[in-house]
Design a protein around this motif. Structure first.
Motif: not given
Lengths: 115, 114
Positions: A36, A49, A99, B31, B33, B48, B99-103
């Protein structure tokens, strides 16, 4: 548990020089890896990533990082930096089997590009 | 597409006072955070949410911190009472679900406790 170590807190370089920002991680499980970037007075943005497949991943602005499983590293490189690359860079990992997608961040590396 | 919104951007309080931060995630992101970033350190996850349920709050100091996400959209993080060591930037992030989605991160709220 995972941890991330960014080996340099500050990296000063001259414009058009190459740069490498180092990142090592520790984990007992398989991980996803992220870089990031935080530009001055802005929020964190995803730079690139590694999820699976090719161990070399690239960003749209010329950065690349290579996942090295044996050395547990994910160093970030750019062959020629610009003034606009001045920012703080954070390496992060997440547990593939968790998860929740919780990110564990390193301490950050401040990249300062000088003319 | 609007990004993650946070308010206020800056807050200065005395120790033992209370403070609340607000976050509006990107529309459709399930989601959410909350991270704490102390000066010179990387962000650390506090809590979260997945929709309006808590997924992970293992690093939330529950004696003084609380958070809620009503209706699975906006979220509020509260500190009561604040301590000097709570001085930090509080970051809100959101992602779709996987899980693999960008934050995606908001600009943060900088809290100073005097």
């Amino acid at each position: 548990a995972q941890s991330v170590t960014q080996l340099d807190s500050q990296v000063p370089v001259f414009e058009e020089a190459p740069v490498e920002l180092r990142c090592n991680y520790s984990s007992s499980v398989s991980v996803y890896l992220f870089w990031y970037v935080q530009y001055p007075n802005q929020g964190l943005q995803l730079l690139l990533k590694y999820l699976s497949g090719s161990t070399l991943v690239e960003s749209i602005n010329g950065f690349e990082a290579e996942f090295n499983k044996s050395q547990t590293s994910f160093h970030l490189r750019k062959p020629s930096v610009h003034i606009s690359d001045t920012a703080e860079y954070f390496c992060a990992v997440s547990d593939r089997d968790n998860q929740g997608g919780k990110l564990i961040f390193g301490q950050g590396t401040e990249l300062s590009v000088k003319p | 597409e609007a990004g993650v919104a946070q308010s206020p951007r800056y807050k200065i309080i005395e120790k033992r006072q209370s403070v609340a931060f607000w976050c509006n995630p990107i529309s459709g992101h399930a989601t959410l955070y909350w991270y704490q970033q102390i000066l010179g350190q990387g962000p650390k996850l506090l809590i979260q949410f997945q929709n309006n349920g808590v997924v992970d709050d293992s690093q939330l100091p529950k004696d003084r911190f609380s958070a809620e996400r009503l209706k699975g959209v906006d979220s509020t993080l509260k500190i009561q009472p604040a301590k000097l060591e709570d001085s930090a930037v509080y970051l809100c992030a959101s992602s779709r679900m996987l899980l693999t989605d960008t934050q995606y991160f908001g600009p943060g709220t900088r809290l100073t406790v005097l």
